[in-house]
Design a protein around this motif. Structure first.
Motif, PDB file in Angstrom:
ATOM      1  N   ALA A  99     -17.329 -48.559  25.837  1.00 54.37           N
ATOM      2  CA  ALA A  99     -17.914 -47.642  24.852  1.00 54.37           C
ATOM      3  C   ALA A  99     -17.361 -47.825  23.447  1.00 54.37           C
ATOM      4  CB  ALA A  99     -17.693 -46.197  25.305  1.00 54.37           C
ATOM      5  N   ASP A 100     -16.404 -48.715  23.273  1.00 51.55           N
ATOM      6  CA  ASP A 100     -15.830 -48.945  21.945  1.00 51.55           C
ATOM      7  C   ASP A 100     -16.798 -49.771  21.102  1.00 51.55           C
ATOM      8  OD1 ASP A 100     -14.180 -50.205  19.791  1.00 51.55           O
ATOM      9  OD2 ASP A 100     -12.583 -49.076  20.786  1.00 51.55           O
ATOM     10  N   ASN A 101     -17.254 -49.192  19.998  1.00 47.21           N
ATOM     11  CA  ASN A 101     -18.296 -49.819  19.167  1.00 47.21           C
ATOM     12  C   ASN A 101     -17.780 -50.360  17.842  1.00 47.21           C
ATOM     13  OD1 ASN A 101     -20.563 -49.538  20.847  1.00 47.21           O
ATOM     14  ND2 ASN A 101     -20.877 -47.423  20.208  1.00 47.21           N
ATOM     15  N   ARG A 102     -16.468 -50.532  17.694  1.00 47.08           N
ATOM     16  CA  ARG A 102     -15.941 -50.921  16.384  1.00 47.08           C
ATOM     17  C   ARG A 102     -16.306 -52.344  15.988  1.00 47.08           C
ATOM     18  NH1 ARG A 102      -9.879 -48.742  17.265  1.00 47.08           N
ATOM     19  NH2 ARG A 102     -10.409 -49.433  19.385  1.00 47.08           N
ATOM     20  N   GLY A 103     -16.801 -53.127  16.918  1.00 44.77           N
ATOM     21  CA  GLY A 103     -17.235 -54.480  16.575  1.00 44.77           C
ATOM     22  C   GLY A 103     -18.704 -54.580  16.218  1.00 44.77           C
ATOM     23  N   ALA A 104     -19.343 -53.446  15.916  1.00 40.91           N
ATOM     24  CA  ALA A 104     -20.797 -53.429  15.690  1.00 40.91           C
ATOM     25  C   ALA A 104     -21.237 -54.424  14.625  1.00 40.91           C
ATOM     26  CB  ALA A 104     -21.250 -52.023  15.318  1.00 40.91           C
ATOM     27  N   ALA A 105     -20.481 -54.541  13.532  1.00 41.52           N
ATOM     28  CA  ALA A 105     -20.882 -55.448  12.441  1.00 41.52           C
ATOM     29  C   ALA A 105     -20.902 -56.894  12.906  1.00 41.52           C
ATOM     30  CB  ALA A 105     -19.935 -55.288  11.258  1.00 41.52           C
ATOM     31  N   PHE A 106     -19.995 -57.264  13.799  1.00 45.85           N
ATOM     32  CA  PHE A 106     -19.954 -58.638  14.300  1.00 45.85           C
ATOM     33  C   PHE A 106     -21.135 -58.912  15.226  1.00 45.85           C
ATOM     34  CE2 PHE A 106     -15.653 -57.666  13.019  1.00 45.85           C
ATOM     35  CZ  PHE A 106     -15.270 -58.817  12.347  1.00 45.85           C
ATOM     36  N   ALA A 107     -21.508 -57.932  16.026  1.00 47.34           N
ATOM     37  CA  ALA A 107     -22.680 -58.088  16.877  1.00 47.34           C
ATOM     38  C   ALA A 107     -23.939 -58.254  16.027  1.00 47.34           C
ATOM     39  CB  ALA A 107     -22.814 -56.889  17.805  1.00 47.34           C
ATOM     40  N   GLN A 108     -24.039 -57.451  14.977  1.00 46.74           N
ATOM     41  CA  GLN A 108     -25.202 -57.556  14.093  1.00 46.74           C
ATOM     42  C   GLN A 108     -25.264 -58.933  13.440  1.00 46.74           C
ATOM     43  OE1 GLN A 108     -24.547 -54.241  11.493  1.00 46.74           O
ATOM     44  NE2 GLN A 108     -25.276 -52.713  12.960  1.00 46.74           N
ATOM     45  N   GLN A 109     -24.121 -59.443  13.039  1.00 44.20           N
ATOM     46  CA  GLN A 109     -24.073 -60.755  12.398  1.00 44.20           C
ATOM     47  C   GLN A 109     -24.517 -61.863  13.358  1.00 44.20           C
ATOM     48  OE1 GLN A 109     -20.205 -61.715  10.853  1.00 44.20           O
ATOM     49  NE2 GLN A 109     -20.720 -63.837  10.411  1.00 44.20           N
ATOM     50  N   LEU A 110     -24.048 -61.795  14.602  1.00 46.94           N
ATOM     51  CA  LEU A 110     -24.429 -62.803  15.592  1.00 46.94           C
ATOM     52  C   LEU A 110     -25.922 -62.770  15.872  1.00 46.94           C
ATOM     53  CD1 LEU A 110     -21.505 -62.505  18.180  1.00 46.94           C
ATOM     54  CD2 LEU A 110     -21.941 -64.411  16.611  1.00 46.94           C
ATOM     55  N   ARG A 111     -26.482 -61.581  15.928  1.00 47.80           N
ATOM     56  CA  ARG A 111     -27.922 -61.476  16.168  1.00 47.80           C
ATOM     57  C   ARG A 111     -28.714 -61.970  14.961  1.00 47.80           C
ATOM     58  NH1 ARG A 111     -26.574 -56.397  18.712  1.00 47.80           N
ATOM     59  NH2 ARG A 111     -27.099 -55.305  16.781  1.00 47.80           N
ATOM     60  N   ALA A 112     -28.232 -61.636  13.780  1.00 50.85           N
ATOM     61  CA  ALA A 112     -28.980 -61.977  12.573  1.00 50.85           C
ATOM     62  C   ALA A 112     -29.022 -63.475  12.300  1.00 50.85           C
ATOM     63  CB  ALA A 112     -28.381 -61.245  11.369  1.00 50.85           C
ATOM     64  N   ASP A 113     -27.930 -64.191  12.582  1.00 52.48           N
ATOM     65  CA  ASP A 113     -27.904 -65.617  12.237  1.00 52.48           C
ATOM     66  C   ASP A 113     -28.339 -66.533  13.371  1.00 52.48           C
ATOM     67  OD1 ASP A 113     -25.702 -65.864  13.969  1.00 52.48           O
ATOM     68  OD2 ASP A 113     -24.228 -65.795  12.357  1.00 52.48           O
ATOM     69  N   GLY A 114     -28.807 -65.965  14.474  1.00 50.69           N
ATOM     70  CA  GLY A 114     -29.348 -66.767  15.571  1.00 50.69           C
ATOM     71  C   GLY A 114     -28.340 -67.197  16.616  1.00 50.69           C
ATOM     72  N   ARG A 115     -27.049 -67.035  16.337  1.00 52.09           N
ATOM     73  CA  ARG A 115     -26.061 -67.454  17.326  1.00 52.09           C
ATOM     74  C   ARG A 115     -26.093 -66.567  18.569  1.00 52.09           C
ATOM     75  NH1 ARG A 115     -20.585 -67.450  14.039  1.00 52.09           N
ATOM     76  NH2 ARG A 115     -21.624 -65.623  13.131  1.00 52.09           N
ATOM     77  N   GLY A 116     -26.483 -65.328  18.380  1.00 47.29           N
ATOM     78  CA  GLY A 116     -26.517 -64.395  19.499  1.00 47.29           C
ATOM     79  C   GLY A 116     -27.486 -64.814  20.582  1.00 47.29           C
ATOM     80  N   ALA A 117     -28.654 -65.280  20.185  1.00 47.12           N
ATOM     81  CA  ALA A 117     -29.661 -65.699  21.166  1.00 47.12           C
ATOM     82  C   ALA A 117     -29.156 -66.876  21.993  1.00 47.12           C
ATOM     83  CB  ALA A 117     -30.964 -66.053  20.461  1.00 47.12           C
ATOM     84  N   ALA A 118     -28.498 -67.821  21.338  1.00 51.85           N
ATOM     85  CA  ALA A 118     -27.974 -68.984  22.058  1.00 51.85           C
ATOM     86  C   ALA A 118     -26.852 -68.572  23.015  1.00 51.85           C
ATOM     87  CB  ALA A 118     -27.466 -70.012  21.059  1.00 51.85           C
ATOM     88  N   LEU A 119     -26.001 -67.654  22.577  1.00 53.73           N
ATOM     89  CA  LEU A 119     -24.941 -67.156  23.446  1.00 53.73           C
ATOM     90  C   LEU A 119     -25.524 -66.442  24.660  1.00 53.73           C
ATOM     91  CD1 LEU A 119     -22.471 -65.711  20.805  1.00 53.73           C
ATOM     92  CD2 LEU A 119     -21.896 -67.472  22.482  1.00 53.73           C
ATOM     93  N   PHE A 120     -26.510 -65.588  24.426  1.00 55.12           N
ATOM     94  CA  PHE A 120     -27.129 -64.847  25.518  1.00 55.12           C
ATOM     95  C   PHE A 120     -27.729 -65.793  26.548  1.00 55.12           C
ATOM     96  CE2 PHE A 120     -31.032 -63.102  27.366  1.00 55.12           C
ATOM     97  CZ  PHE A 120     -30.503 -62.044  28.091  1.00 55.12           C
ATOM     98  N   ALA A 121     -28.364 -66.849  26.089  1.00 55.42           N
ATOM     99  CA  ALA A 121     -29.013 -67.785  27.008  1.00 55.42           C
ATOM    100  C   ALA A 121     -28.021 -68.473  27.936  1.00 55.42           C
ATOM    101  CB  ALA A 121     -29.797 -68.828  26.211  1.00 55.42           C
ATOM    102  N   ARG A 122     -26.755 -68.561  27.517  1.00 56.07           N
ATOM    103  CA  ARG A 122     -25.736 -69.212  28.359  1.00 56.07           C
ATOM    104  C   ARG A 122     -24.898 -68.218  29.151  1.00 56.07           C
ATOM    105  NH1 ARG A 122     -24.766 -71.684  23.524  1.00 56.07           N
ATOM    106  NH2 ARG A 122     -22.671 -70.791  23.385  1.00 56.07           N
ATOM    107  N   THR A 123     -24.729 -67.009  28.610  1.00 56.97           N
ATOM    108  CA  THR A 123     -23.823 -66.047  29.244  1.00 56.97           C
ATOM    109  C   THR A 123     -24.536 -64.930  29.998  1.00 56.97           C
ATOM    110  OG1 THR A 123     -23.696 -64.590  27.308  1.00 56.97           O
ATOM    111  CG2 THR A 123     -22.144 -66.459  27.404  1.00 56.97           C
TER     112      THR A 123
END
Length: 507
Positions: A99-123
């Motif tokens: 439930a700790d959400n202090r990394g929210a800005a980093f999650a948003q950054q990963l989603r915004a620059d496309g790295r998040g989608a690639a990570l999700f596809a592998r993990t």
């Protein structure tokens, strides 16, 4: 009698249950611990308090089954926790919970620059501040001195087992949920590790969910009251074990769980990822993968509603009040996003709302709207699961809410389908025990759980299902329309962190 002990390390308490080899509970203990939320988005716990709860629970249950043979102990644990350990094996941090959400800005950054989608596809793990990957990115920036001393990065079950055995090991199931493991290679993902700023050497040894740990530290075994060579099976995460514990382990069977948080999950025979990154894909055992979506806002929201509206009444009284309100709560809708949200939004900035409020609505109506909003949100997740895995053939409901007849009926009506409720409410502990039995050769396969879940009853939809079928599209439209405002509201709350405290003090 021979018993297998299942230990479920949860968000707010650890439950320890001894089951016989037919899945019948013979003894149990439940020890709680506080969640620290002293600043916005923070959700931490003490690893020592959790370890004490585990050992205390084991000691209590072992005493209750004195005279019986203990075949072994198997573990379940909440996902997404992080503890940083130093070179002397001492914690440098508290437990950062899901439930700790202090990394929210980093999650948003990963989603915004496309790295998040690639990570999700592998993990198979949606990019969200719940995940240890994002938590570690935040820790690297927020607490660099701590990370500079990090010799090991582990989760809460790893910590408990280290204290018991002196080894850092992590099962594939919990490792999968970190966002750091590649679900196709079943090993740590180099790109994810680089983003998190950790190495494989700092992480626990990866093992399968049926892995046995040998030779408990004598002083711990003596404290519990068991032999040091009692078999201990590492087990898996609470989410996948909850499916196992309600016998929802075949394609087409969906488990709906509401405890503090909630989830909708089903099992498939190979890893499959939602192309839009809205559902998780988590490992249970060879040939069994659980896909689904977790929600932040389950029983914790019901607790908030009691404290906010009827602090002098117990939950049974609240349920009785809500039951008198007609289905649809007189057109009052509630979006239950009091703690951000994972599925279906994956937005840590999401905030709760009452919509349609008029002078004719009272506190009882608001209570009913809260229950309906929690259930609508689960149904929204169910629609995503059905799109990926097909329409369910059966729905199994479990968790603390399953004790409530009102909620069971509400679930059947909103989902417009029969809902089966197993006798055992401690599904993750039973799932852990069954996995332990299979690992120790005490049952032929995990499918044996079908005969262990106990007598069940089924809740059929009522005429109110038509009301909810009419309201659900309206609720969904409101949720979609408000999504654009959440970041601004959350930003204001972070810039003015004392505003809520001041209001509370005046009350």
């Amino acid at each position: 009698m021979t018993v297998m002990i299942g230990v479920d390390i949860g968000t707010t308490s650890t439950k320890v249950v001894a089951f016989d080899l037919h899945g019948h509970a013979q003894a149990s203990a439940n020890n709680s611990y506080p969640l620290c939320q002293s600043e916005p988005d923070m959700a931490e716990e003490s690893p020592e308090e959790i370890f004490t709860a585990v050992i205390t629970g084991l000691k209590q249950v072992v005493a209750q089954v004195a005279g019986h043979s203990i075949a072994g102990i198997s573990f379940s644990a909440a996902m997404h926790s992080v503890i940083v350990m130093d070179a002397d094996d001492q914690p440098l941090t508290q437990v950062l919970t899901w439930a700790d959400n202090r990394g929210a800005a980093f999650a948003q950054q990963l989603r915004a620059d496309g790295r998040g989608a690639a990570l999700f596809a592998r993990t198979g793990v949606p990019v969200h501040p719940m995940s240890p990957l994002v938590k570690l990115m935040w820790l690297q920036q927020a607490q660099p001195a701590v990370m500079a001393q990090a010799a090991h990065v582990i989760g809460i079950k790893d910590y408990v087992l280290f204290r018991m055995f002196g080894r850092y090991v992590q099962d594939y199931s919990l490792a999968n949920a970190t966002g750091l493991m590649n679900i196709f290679t079943m090993d740590w993902d180099p790109t994810a590790l680089a983003l998190a700023g950790v190495t494989a050497a700092q992480l626990p040894q990866l093992v399968d969910t049926d892995h046995q740990l040998k030779q408990m530290r004598p002083e711990i075994a003596q404290l519990i009251g068991i032999a040091a060579d009692t078999p201990v099976v590492i087990g898996a995460s609470d989410g996948v074990l909850s499916n196992l514990g309600v016998a929802a382990i075949t394609p087409g069977t969906v488990a709906v769980t509401i405890g503090t948080s909630g989830a909708v999950r089903t099992v498939v025979d190979h890893p499959v990822c939602d192309p839009n990154g809205r559902l998780f894909t988590y490992y249970l055992a060879p040939g069994r993968w659980v896909i689904g979506g977790p929600v932040n806002n389950g029983g914790v929201v019901w607790r908030w509603a009691r404290d906010a509206f009827f602090a002098d009444r117990d939950y049974d009284q609240l349920t009785a009040l809500a039951a008198k309100v007609p289905a649809g709560a007189d057109g009052l809708l509630f979006l239950p996003y009091l703690g951000g949200e994972r599925a279906p939004l994956w937005d840590a900035d999401a905030r709760g709302s009452f919509i349609g409020l008029t002078r004719q609505h009272d506190r009882a109506t608001m209570l009913k709207a809260v229950l309906e909003g929690i259930t609508f949100n689960l149904f929204a997740v169910m629609q995503l699961v059905a799109a990926l895995a097909g329409q369910p053939k059966a729905i199994q409901a479990t968790g603390g809410f399953a004790r409530s007849g009102l909620w069971r009926q509400l679930l059947a009506d909103v989902f417009a389908a029969p809902v089966t409720i197993p006798d055992s409410f401690e599904s993750s502990a039973l799932g852990a025990a069954v996995l332990g039995m299979q690992a120790l050769g005490l049952c032929p396969s995990l499918d044996a759980v079908v005969d262990m879940v106990g007598q069940t009853h089924t809740q059929q939809p009522s005429d109110d299902a038509a009301v909810y079928a009419e309201l659900m599209p309206v609720w969904t439209d409101c949720a979609d329309r408000l999504a654009g405002a959440y970041a601004a509201i959350a930003g204001f709350q972070r810039r003015h962190p004392n505003a809520n405290a001041a209001v509370a003090a005046q009350d």
